[in-house]
Write an enzyme that holds these catalytic residues in place. Structure first.
Site, PDB file in Angstrom:
ATOM      1  N   ARG A  55       0.847  -1.190   0.000  1.00 35.34           N
ATOM      2  CA  ARG A  55       0.000   0.000   0.000  1.00 35.34           C
ATOM      3  C   ARG A  55       0.887   1.247   0.000  1.00 35.34           C
ATOM      4  O   ARG A  55       2.097   1.142   0.157  1.00 35.34           O
ATOM      5  CB  ARG A  55      -0.931  -0.008   1.223  1.00 35.34           C
ATOM      6  CG  ARG A  55      -0.171  -0.395   2.508  1.00 35.34           C
ATOM      7  CD  ARG A  55      -0.693   0.203   3.728  1.00 35.34           C
ATOM      8  NE  ARG A  55      -0.637   1.646   3.709  1.00 35.34           N
ATOM      9  CZ  ARG A  55       0.480   2.369   3.886  1.00 35.34           C
ATOM     10  NH1 ARG A  55       1.657   1.802   4.098  1.00 35.34           N
ATOM     11  NH2 ARG A  55       0.445   3.686   3.855  1.00 35.34           N
ATOM     12  N   GLY A  56       0.227   2.413  -0.152  1.00 37.92           N
ATOM     13  CA  GLY A  56       0.994   3.661  -0.240  1.00 37.92           C
ATOM     14  C   GLY A  56       1.276   3.931  -1.715  1.00 37.92           C
ATOM     15  O   GLY A  56       1.694   3.023  -2.450  1.00 37.92           O
ATOM     16  N   ALA A  57       1.040   5.169  -2.141  1.00 35.06           N
ATOM     17  CA  ALA A  57       1.078   5.483  -3.570  1.00 35.06           C
ATOM     18  C   ALA A  57       2.391   5.081  -4.264  1.00 35.06           C
ATOM     19  O   ALA A  57       2.358   4.367  -5.281  1.00 35.06           O
ATOM     20  CB  ALA A  57       0.770   6.965  -3.775  1.00 35.06           C
ATOM     21  N   ARG A  60      -6.876  -0.613  -7.116  1.00 29.53           N
ATOM     22  CA  ARG A  60      -7.225   0.501  -6.215  1.00 29.53           C
ATOM     23  C   ARG A  60      -7.327   1.757  -7.081  1.00 29.53           C
ATOM     24  O   ARG A  60      -6.380   2.087  -7.800  1.00 29.53           O
ATOM     25  CB  ARG A  60      -6.173   0.677  -5.110  1.00 29.53           C
ATOM     26  CG  ARG A  60      -6.109  -0.517  -4.164  1.00 29.53           C
ATOM     27  CD  ARG A  60      -5.343  -0.194  -2.912  1.00 29.53           C
ATOM     28  NE  ARG A  60      -6.123   0.625  -1.991  1.00 29.53           N
ATOM     29  CZ  ARG A  60      -5.597   1.240  -0.927  1.00 29.53           C
ATOM     30  NH1 ARG A  60      -4.309   1.160  -0.692  1.00 29.53           N
ATOM     31  NH2 ARG A  60      -6.363   1.940  -0.113  1.00 29.53           N
ATOM     32  N   GLN A 113      -3.152   2.587   9.959  1.00 32.67           N
ATOM     33  CA  GLN A 113      -1.793   2.640   9.376  1.00 32.67           C
ATOM     34  C   GLN A 113      -0.856   3.477  10.249  1.00 32.67           C
ATOM     35  O   GLN A 113       0.348   3.235  10.287  1.00 32.67           O
ATOM     36  CB  GLN A 113      -1.836   3.226   7.953  1.00 32.67           C
ATOM     37  CG  GLN A 113      -2.457   2.318   6.904  1.00 32.67           C
ATOM     38  CD  GLN A 113      -3.930   2.594   6.716  1.00 32.67           C
ATOM     39  OE1 GLN A 113      -4.613   2.973   7.665  1.00 32.67           O
ATOM     40  NE2 GLN A 113      -4.438   2.383   5.522  1.00 32.67           N
ATOM     41  N   ASP A 156      -2.215  10.588  -2.570  1.00 31.57           N
ATOM     42  CA  ASP A 156      -2.437   9.482  -3.499  1.00 31.57           C
ATOM     43  C   ASP A 156      -2.638   9.972  -4.922  1.00 31.57           C
ATOM     44  O   ASP A 156      -2.410   9.242  -5.883  1.00 31.57           O
ATOM     45  CB  ASP A 156      -3.620   8.633  -3.050  1.00 31.57           C
ATOM     46  CG  ASP A 156      -3.195   7.788  -1.873  1.00 31.57           C
ATOM     47  OD1 ASP A 156      -3.204   8.297  -0.738  1.00 31.57           O
ATOM     48  OD2 ASP A 156      -2.789   6.632  -2.106  1.00 31.57           O
ATOM     49  N   ASN A 202      -5.771  12.247  -0.249  1.00 31.68           N
ATOM     50  CA  ASN A 202      -4.932  11.456   0.650  1.00 31.68           C
ATOM     51  C   ASN A 202      -5.851  10.738   1.628  1.00 31.68           C
ATOM     52  O   ASN A 202      -7.082  10.891   1.591  1.00 31.68           O
ATOM     53  CB  ASN A 202      -3.912  12.338   1.376  1.00 31.68           C
ATOM     54  CG  ASN A 202      -2.873  11.520   2.114  1.00 31.68           C
ATOM     55  OD1 ASN A 202      -2.264  10.614   1.534  1.00 31.68           O
ATOM     56  ND2 ASN A 202      -2.679  11.773   3.391  1.00 31.68           N
ATOM     57  N   LYS A 203      -5.265   9.980   2.523  1.00 32.34           N
ATOM     58  CA  LYS A 203      -6.005   9.160   3.489  1.00 32.34           C
ATOM     59  C   LYS A 203      -7.123   9.953   4.162  1.00 32.34           C
ATOM     60  O   LYS A 203      -6.932  11.120   4.512  1.00 32.34           O
ATOM     61  CB  LYS A 203      -5.007   8.636   4.524  1.00 32.34           C
ATOM     62  CG  LYS A 203      -5.570   7.751   5.602  1.00 32.34           C
ATOM     63  CD  LYS A 203      -6.399   6.607   5.077  1.00 32.34           C
ATOM     64  CE  LYS A 203      -5.675   5.720   4.091  1.00 32.34           C
ATOM     65  NZ  LYS A 203      -6.592   4.814   3.341  1.00 32.34           N
TER      66      LYS A 203
END
Ligand code: MRU
Length: 343
Positions: free
Chosen positions: A50-52, A86, A194, A235, A245-246
């Site tokens: 995960r994570g861009a 995603r 996270q 992201d 973003n998150k």
């Protein structure tokens, strides 16, 4: 140990993608050997990777896996499944498309591009960390720097979200290495934690002083003057600077504005999506009720409860003090746009 890397072919053993399963951290450190596109799509969907920036690398190596394991007629469909696993993080589709463009030149060409995506990300992370730390010192001034900075962040944007170093957490680590970090303030990041599981673990590994915060404690912490700046990853950054973003990032930006402290997005140039005009055009991933109604598999809400679970939100450009990339500092709050190369 990198959270994502390609293991080259050895003898008659074909190469494969090695991932650290982030769903098990911090309790277990388990590496996954990803040898098929199906396994990769599953790992991406359940956030094992995960994570861009890391998703960009996964997307690119995924195309190599597709070519290695599938008949050529099935490769285009496999590339589509990888890029759609995603929807919000632009790097996933970007990495897959970059590698897919090499398909006519064969497997080795695809693998070379994927390795280049990985290596470029490592270099970009290093540059962002330095540019970001210098920008903080410039903005916050010498006295704050000498007192030590208190830097708030959300989600996980460290090496786990990239290949090495990361984005926002990479800047915080750089400030720590410079000897100017008083405290990192990590928001826990409901629903998948996270911040609590991954960022706290990474901050511990780097020996940085930090506190974990319930997400709901962030605004009052800023209001009470206990944070000097907020740094988050992104992201997808739209052409006008609106940044996805998150979930929870927008709340941090609003609170930062009220508390009169700077709010930064830290993201590589590869996260800027010039084809997306504004945040209104960014698709927000909906991850369904269960992640909110349960905490690590244990039900916390009454049976039958439904929940909203948007995984990301969009922070409008005018709430962003600056977007720090691996090449430049863009100031949307001063009218600068990421799609303007002169900024
Ligand atoms: O759902 P996740 O954990 O993939 O979300 C990650 C984030 O929101 C990060 O802040 C973003 O990808 C930038 S990572 C360096």
């Amino acid at each position: 140990m990198r959270p994502i890397d390609w293991v080259d072919q050895a003898g008659d053993q074909p190469g494969y993608l090695r991932l650290l399963d982030q769903t098990l951290l911090p309790l277990q450190t388990m590496m996954l050997e990803i040898r098929t596109v199906d396994r990769l799509v599953e790992a991406i969907s359940r956030l094992a990777v995960r994570g861009a920036p890391a998703l960009g690398v996964a997307g690119a190596f995924g195309v190599a896996l597709a070519m290695q394991t599938l008949p050529s007629s099935e490769v285009p469909g496999a590339v589509r499944r990888i890029r759609d696993a995603r929807p919000t993080a632009v790097n996933l589709a970007w990495g897959a498309d970059l590698a897919a463009a090499e398909i006519p030149h064969g497997f080795d060409a695809v693998l070379d591009v994927a390795k280049q995506v990985r290596d470029d990300d490592i270099a970009a992370s290093k540059r962002m960390a330095r540019i970001g730390a210098d920008e903080l010192y410039r903005e916050l001034g010498e006295t704050a720097k000498q007192n030590g900075l208190r830097l708030m962040t959300i989600c996980n944007t460290g090496a786990l979200a990239a290949v090495e170093r990361g984005t926002a957490l990479g800047v915080i680590e750089e400030v720590h290495r410079d000897g100017h970090l008083q405290r990192a303030l990590a928001c826990e990041t409901r629903p998948l934690l996270q911040g609590a599981r991954l960022t706290a673990w990474e901050l511990q590994q780097m020996g940085a002083p930090f506190d974990l915060l319930a997400d709901s404690a962030a605004a009052s912490t800023m209001r009470r003057g206990q944070a000097d700046a907020v740094l988050t990853g992104a992201d997808r950054v739209a052409a006008n600077g609106d940044s996805a973003n998150k979930i929870g990032t927008l709340a941090l930006a609003l609170a930062a504005r009220y508390a009169r402290i700077p709010f930064y997005i830290v993201a590589p140039e590869t996260t800027i999506d010039r084809r997306t005009a504004s945040g209104d055009d960014i698709e927000i991933e909906d991850r369904g009720s269960a992640e909110v109604c349960e905490l690590q598999g244990v039900r916390i809400a009454p049976a039958g409860t439904t929940a909203l679970n948007p995984a990301f939100d969009v922070t409008p450009a005018d709430l962003i003090t600056a977007i720090i990339t691996d090449r430049r500092v863009i100031r949307p709050s001063a009218g600068e746009r990421p799609d303007d190369e002169t900024s």
